[in-house]
Design an enzyme around this catalytic site. Structure first.
Site, PDB file in Angstrom:
ATOM      1  N   CYS A   1      80.989  35.252  44.191  1.00  0.00           N
ATOM      2  CA  CYS A   1      80.181  34.338  43.373  1.00  0.00           C
ATOM      3  C   CYS A   1      79.759  35.055  42.084  1.00  0.00           C
ATOM      4  O   CYS A   1      79.129  36.121  42.144  1.00  0.00           O
ATOM      5  CB  CYS A   1      78.954  33.891  44.164  1.00  0.00           C
ATOM      6  SG  CYS A   1      77.758  32.996  43.161  1.00  0.00           S
TER       7      CYS A   1
ATOM      8  N   CYS B   1      78.559  28.840  42.024  1.00  0.00           N
ATOM      9  CA  CYS B   1      79.985  28.796  42.399  1.00  0.00           C
ATOM     10  C   CYS B   1      80.311  27.591  43.283  1.00  0.00           C
ATOM     11  O   CYS B   1      81.458  27.415  43.686  1.00  0.00           O
ATOM     12  CB  CYS B   1      80.394  30.082  43.099  1.00  0.00           C
ATOM     13  SG  CYS B   1      79.725  30.224  44.764  1.00  0.00           S
TER      14      CYS B   1
ATOM     15  N   LYS C   1      32.365  45.092  41.311  1.00  0.00           N
ATOM     16  CA  LYS C   1      32.429  44.238  42.499  1.00  0.00           C
ATOM     17  C   LYS C   1      33.866  44.308  42.994  1.00  0.00           C
ATOM     18  O   LYS C   1      34.784  43.746  42.373  1.00  0.00           O
ATOM     19  CB  LYS C   1      32.034  42.801  42.144  1.00  0.00           C
ATOM     20  CG  LYS C   1      32.003  41.883  43.340  1.00  0.00           C
ATOM     21  CD  LYS C   1      31.421  40.543  42.975  1.00  0.00           C
ATOM     22  CE  LYS C   1      31.300  39.617  44.161  1.00  0.00           C
ATOM     23  NZ  LYS C   1      32.463  39.503  45.002  1.00  0.00           N
TER      24      LYS C   1
ATOM     25  N   CYS D   1      75.934  26.217  46.279  1.00  0.00           N
ATOM     26  CA  CYS D   1      75.498  27.239  45.315  1.00  0.00           C
ATOM     27  C   CYS D   1      75.520  26.655  43.898  1.00  0.00           C
ATOM     28  O   CYS D   1      76.551  26.111  43.473  1.00  0.00           O
ATOM     29  CB  CYS D   1      76.420  28.447  45.423  1.00  0.00           C
ATOM     30  SG  CYS D   1      76.109  29.661  44.130  1.00  0.00           S
TER      31      CYS D   1
ATOM     32  N   GLU E   1      27.416  48.321  39.248  1.00  0.00           N
ATOM     33  CA  GLU E   1      28.669  48.899  39.745  1.00  0.00           C
ATOM     34  C   GLU E   1      29.726  47.809  39.867  1.00  0.00           C
ATOM     35  O   GLU E   1      29.393  46.614  39.821  1.00  0.00           O
ATOM     36  CB  GLU E   1      28.422  49.564  41.109  1.00  0.00           C
ATOM     37  CG  GLU E   1      28.057  48.561  42.190  1.00  0.00           C
ATOM     38  CD  GLU E   1      27.220  49.152  43.328  1.00  0.00           C
ATOM     39  OE1 GLU E   1      26.400  50.046  43.059  1.00  0.00           O
ATOM     40  OE2 GLU E   1      27.395  48.675  44.455  1.00  0.00           O
TER      41      GLU E   1
ATOM     42  N   CYS F   1      74.206  32.044  49.409  1.00  0.00           N
ATOM     43  CA  CYS F   1      75.588  31.772  49.047  1.00  0.00           C
ATOM     44  C   CYS F   1      76.355  32.952  49.622  1.00  0.00           C
ATOM     45  O   CYS F   1      76.042  34.105  49.287  1.00  0.00           O
ATOM     46  CB  CYS F   1      75.714  31.739  47.527  1.00  0.00           C
ATOM     47  SG  CYS F   1      77.413  31.889  46.963  1.00  0.00           S
TER      48      CYS F   1
ATOM     49  N   ASP G   1      37.231  43.782  44.979  1.00  0.00           N
ATOM     50  CA  ASP G   1      37.814  42.539  45.486  1.00  0.00           C
ATOM     51  C   ASP G   1      38.728  42.833  46.679  1.00  0.00           C
ATOM     52  O   ASP G   1      39.937  42.984  46.535  1.00  0.00           O
ATOM     53  CB  ASP G   1      38.598  41.867  44.348  1.00  0.00           C
ATOM     54  CG  ASP G   1      38.877  40.408  44.640  1.00  0.00           C
ATOM     55  OD1 ASP G   1      38.327  39.895  45.621  1.00  0.00           O
ATOM     56  OD2 ASP G   1      39.639  39.788  43.881  1.00  0.00           O
TER      57      ASP G   1
ATOM     58  N   LYS H   1      30.458  37.479  37.852  1.00  0.00           N
ATOM     59  CA  LYS H   1      31.893  37.278  38.106  1.00  0.00           C
ATOM     60  C   LYS H   1      32.673  37.234  36.791  1.00  0.00           C
ATOM     61  O   LYS H   1      32.268  36.549  35.849  1.00  0.00           O
ATOM     62  CB  LYS H   1      32.106  35.949  38.851  1.00  0.00           C
ATOM     63  CG  LYS H   1      31.438  35.888  40.223  1.00  0.00           C
ATOM     64  CD  LYS H   1      32.224  36.633  41.283  1.00  0.00           C
ATOM     65  CE  LYS H   1      33.357  35.860  41.833  1.00  0.00           C
ATOM     66  NZ  LYS H   1      33.126  35.128  43.038  1.00  0.00           N
TER      67      LYS H   1
ATOM     68  N   TYR I   1      29.167  50.857  49.480  1.00  0.00           N
ATOM     69  CA  TYR I   1      28.200  50.638  48.399  1.00  0.00           C
ATOM     70  C   TYR I   1      26.794  50.273  48.869  1.00  0.00           C
ATOM     71  O   TYR I   1      25.952  49.912  48.053  1.00  0.00           O
ATOM     72  CB  TYR I   1      28.697  49.538  47.463  1.00  0.00           C
ATOM     73  CG  TYR I   1      29.306  48.348  48.178  1.00  0.00           C
ATOM     74  CD1 TYR I   1      28.527  47.520  48.955  1.00  0.00           C
ATOM     75  CD2 TYR I   1      30.667  48.080  48.075  1.00  0.00           C
ATOM     76  CE1 TYR I   1      29.072  46.448  49.626  1.00  0.00           C
ATOM     77  CE2 TYR I   1      31.224  47.003  48.744  1.00  0.00           C
ATOM     78  CZ  TYR I   1      30.427  46.185  49.509  1.00  0.00           C
ATOM     79  OH  TYR I   1      30.969  45.133  50.180  1.00  0.00           O
TER      80      TYR I   1
HETATM   81  S1  IVH Z   1      26.328  44.516  47.792  1.00  0.00           S
HETATM   82  C1  IVH Z   1      23.169  43.265  50.744  1.00  0.00           C
HETATM   83  N1  IVH Z   1      28.072  45.693  46.219  1.00  0.00           N
HETATM   84  O1  IVH Z   1      31.061  40.953  47.445  1.00  0.00           O
HETATM   85  C2  IVH Z   1      24.337  43.895  50.095  1.00  0.00           C
HETATM   86  N2  IVH Z   1      28.794  43.822  47.515  1.00  0.00           N
HETATM   87  O2  IVH Z   1      30.776  38.113  47.069  1.00  0.00           O
HETATM   88  C3  IVH Z   1      25.288  42.883  49.577  1.00  0.00           C
HETATM   89  N3  IVH Z   1      31.184  43.303  47.228  1.00  0.00           N
HETATM   90  O3  IVH Z   1      29.769  40.303  50.620  1.00  0.00           O
HETATM   91  C4  IVH Z   1      26.543  43.410  49.099  1.00  0.00           C
HETATM   92  N4  IVH Z   1      31.628  44.906  45.784  1.00  0.00           N
HETATM   93  O4  IVH Z   1      31.648  42.049  50.383  1.00  0.00           O
HETATM   94  C5  IVH Z   1      27.846  44.693  47.117  1.00  0.00           C
HETATM   95  N5  IVH Z   1      29.515  46.841  44.811  1.00  0.00           N
HETATM   96  C6  IVH Z   1      29.299  45.872  45.690  1.00  0.00           C
HETATM   97  C7  IVH Z   1      30.322  44.998  46.098  1.00  0.00           C
HETATM   98  C8  IVH Z   1      30.024  43.977  47.017  1.00  0.00           C
HETATM   99  C9  IVH Z   1      32.131  43.898  46.478  1.00  0.00           C
HETATM  100  C10 IVH Z   1      31.422  42.137  48.084  1.00  0.00           C
HETATM  101  C11 IVH Z   1      30.671  42.129  49.400  1.00  0.00           C
HETATM  102  C12 IVH Z   1      29.885  40.860  49.370  1.00  0.00           C
HETATM  103  C13 IVH Z   1      30.696  40.029  48.432  1.00  0.00           C
HETATM  104  C14 IVH Z   1      29.934  38.881  47.860  1.00  0.00           C
END
Ligand code: IVH
Length: 700
Positions: free
Chosen positions: A461, A441, A137, A438, A135, A456, A139, A344, A248
């Protein structure tokens, strides 16, 4: 916590350690230095929300420390950063203990790392092939939610992983987090859930635009905006920022007496489904299940290509062993579960050289320093120019021309300088001197006490005049198509256009003699100018470029009167009585309408045929579309998109930003795309043509 001196020292130390790590010469003698550097960067990231190094740099050092500790177990200390997740407590909210420690994730950056993870997983479980659930990640800022007897009773930030800040009131402002959910249907009495709070790209851009309108520097990226918002002490402000949340992971649950573990909770995918079914926003639609690591690797690569098209930021993928019994077997370290791995994406950061700083004059006279850097590709875009917003930013980051700078560009977000790499200075770098006059001018610049922006104040101007005209004709203002920034500048330089009323007095004969202007483009321009005379009043108010008056405030002001010049009669107090207008905005509006030159200009515009009356006012609130929501897709046969949207709003309807169950009507034109496909899947969305739309609003 860290003084300026120790900050500099730790930054220098970090660069030295990263260099050493690159050349493979880090050793156990460096162990305490690495720990100190990591602790410092955790503090910058989790407490201050102001990271000073890129994530991969932090991860490199973290991994180096892990390796040294593995090779020298006797040197492991209880307070090593590997033994607990990063510290993030603030004193502002009560501290609470998580039911289960909130661990971090192990990171990987390429296929080999993932293949390695799979090998370890197979070794630990004794299986040939493992089923993974993959799934995005997300941010943002991580949160923990506790539900007891179906009610949300607590929301907390991650903090140091063991204890976090209790931010329940703020969490309750997030619409995608249900205040109650029928966990009892599954026999569950108490549940702790993990998730991520986000701000989507559109809301983030909108919020930043407001900050800029107020002369404040915008936030660097949606991640900082989301986690910073969770810690705001004013829940009403939190609500305004439109946070979202994905959940999640179920980290803990207890059962009612006599109940058995529901079958859904035997797999990770099942728990996402359960949460989705209970009304949570889990990555139910985004998740994918694969057998074996090869397909996982391919999926991670494929998903990276889709990253920019998502409405929110993700910084990678998370690969999780799907079977919960296997997860339990694999266990965890003090830092991360062994059954999960983050993959990542490429960092949206790069380094470049700061060549020069230019000072630009805005339409309100604000002086904006703009860094010109050696062009650098970041996330598929070449960056060469970066706004530094104001003098404070230059001072705070101690930027100098000739510096090597770390640049970040998060998705569609404007690029930004994270910091200069002071350690790489040669001594030839030059201090950036903010001008006293400025640059256009040459009038003296001024700065109000609580403001960070120099201005300014010469209203004549040339830079300001040109910027005001550019704003006036722009798409969101009077929308004079075919005018554009380049033409405004050209006409101004040639003396064909001197002020806003000049737009309506242009000498088209002279323009026709200019190179690049055929009869067709002149006809188009002429008709666009003439069309703009009847733009709704709120557009004209926004186009005037009054300080602090964005599109929303312009609508409020237009609603308050039937004729623009009535605004002249409103006192600051009366203006403040209007929705969402505070003293700052009221003061600015009052000042604008007290200025005789401005009134003269508006009277001239009226004589030139502009509509200053609010013809649509009576329709707006409670119009025949009150409560209905609309979205347009594709090219409509007769209406321009902006005009169609304006019709909805004038009739009391609402425009949504995407297809969801909240949408009532999707108006479809030619070449409709994914919105149509999505809408077809939701029974409650009515899909209509332009003609049907006009019937709905009663125009046909
Ligand atoms: S699972 C034990 N799933 O990424 C469960 N984390 O860099 C651990 N994060 O601390 C987390 N999306 O805040 C999990 N789909 C996802 C996530 C996720 C973002 C974050 C989470 C974690 C951090 C680590």
């Amino acid at each position: 916590m860290y003084s300026k001196e120790s900050t500099k020292e730790l930054q220098r130390l970090t660069t030295e350690l990263i260099k050493k790590q690159g050349s493979g010469s880090l050793s156990k003698k460096d162990i305490e230095h690495i720990r100190n550097a990591l602790r410092f960067h955790e503090y910058r990231y989790y407490i201050l929300n102001e990271p000073l190094i890129a994530d991969p740099e932090y991860d490199q050092l973290y991994k180096a420390l892990e390796k040294i500790e593995q090779e020298n177990p006797a040197l492991v200390t209880v307070n090593s950063p590997t033994q607990r997740v990063a510290n993030g407590l603030t004193k502002d909210f009560p501290t609470v203990q998580h039911l289960v420690p909130m661990l971090s994730l192990d990171n990987s950056y390429n296929s080999d790392d993932l293949i390695d993870f799979d090998r370890r997983a197979r070794e630990l479980t004794g299986l040939d092939k493992i089923e993974y659930c993959v799934e995005p990640k997300f941010d943002g800022g991580s949160i923990s939610l506790i539900y007891e007897n179906d009610l949300l009773i607590r929301g907390a930030t991650r903090g140091d992983g063991v204890e976090g800040d209790e931010v329940t009131t703020n969490i309750r402002q997030i619409r995608s987090i249900p205040l109650s959910a029928k966990f009892s249907d599954y026999g569950l009495q108490q549940v702790e859930i993990r998730g991520e709070v986000l701000i989507n790209k559109t809301n983030f851009a909108r919020y930043n635009q407001q900050l800029v309108e107020q002369g404040l520097p915008p936030l660097a990226n949606p991640r900082n905006a989301a986690s910073g918002t969770l810690r705001i002490k004013d829940p009403a402000e939190v609500a305004k920022r439109n946070l979202e949340a994905f959940v999640y992971h179920i980290s803990y649950f207890s059962l009612f007496k006599g109940k058995k573990i529901p079958p859904e909770l035997t797999t990770h995918a099942g728990s996402l489904e359960l949460l989705w079914g209970l009304g949570f926003r889990s990555p139910q639609k985004e998740k994918k299940i694969f057998k074996g690591i090869d397909a996982v690797v391919k999926h991670c690569h494929d998903f990276e290509a889709k990253r920019d098209g998502l409405p929110y930021e993700i910084d990678g993928m998370v690969i999780k062993v799907n079977d919960i019994a296997l997860q339990d077997k694999m266990g965890m370290t003090t830092h991360h579960p062994r059954w999960a791995m983050a993959y990542k994406f490429k960092a949206r950061q790069g380094t470049s050289k700061l060549l020069n700083v230019e000072f630009q004059v805005g339409r309100t006279g604000s002086i904006t320093p703009v860094a010109k850097i050696q062009p650098v590709p970041i996330g598929g875009v070449t960056v060469s120019s970066i706004s530094l917003f104001n003098e404070e930013v230059i001072k705070e980051k101690d930027l100098r021309t000739g510096d090597t700078v770390l640049v970040e560009r998060a998705g569609d977000v404007i690029p930004y300088i994270v910091k200069s790499l002071a350690e790489l200075r040669t001594g030839k770098e030059k201090k950036i001197v903010f001008p006293k006059i400025c640059p256009v001018c040459a009038s003296r610049l001024f700065k109000e006490e609580e403001e960070a922006v120099w201005r300014c104040i010469n209203i004549e101007c040339p830079a300001q005049v040109v910027e005001r005209i550019i704003h006036f004709v722009s798409k969101d203002a009077m929308d004079i198509r075919g005018f554009g920034e380049a033409n405004v500048r050209k006409f101004y330089e040639l003396g064909l256009l001197q002020d806003i009323p000049g737009i309506y007095k242009l000498d088209f004969k002279k323009i026709g003699e200019m190179e690049g202007f055929g009869q067709k483009s002149i006809d188009n321009l002429q008709s666009a100018i003439s069309h703009s005379k009847n733009q709704p009043l709120h557009r004209l108010i926004f186009a005037l470029g009054i300080r602090f008056v964005g599109e929303t405030t312009a609508k409020t002001l237009a609603q308050a009167v039937t004729y623009l010049l009535e605004l002249k009669k409103l006192s600051i107090e009366e203006l403040q009585d209007l929705e969402d207008i505070g003293p700052k905005v009221a003061g600015s509006v009052h000042q604008f309408f007290s200025n005789k030159d401005n009134i003269r200009m508006l009277e001239e515009l009226e004589k030139l045929g502009l509509q200053l009356k609010n013809t649509k006012k009576q329709l707006t609130k409670g119009g025949n579309l009150a409560g209905a929501s609309f979205l347009f897709t594709g090219t409509l046969p007769t209406l321009k998109r902006g005009d169609a949207e304006a019709l909805v709003e004038e009739n009391g309807g609402q425009i949504l930003s995407g297809v969801s169950t909240k949408l009532n009507y999707l108006v479809v034109g030619e070449d409709a795309g994914s919105k149509l496909e999505k809408a077809k899947k939701i029974n409650t969305v009515k899909i209509i043509s332009e003609a049907e739309f006009l019937q709905v609003i009663g125009k046909k």
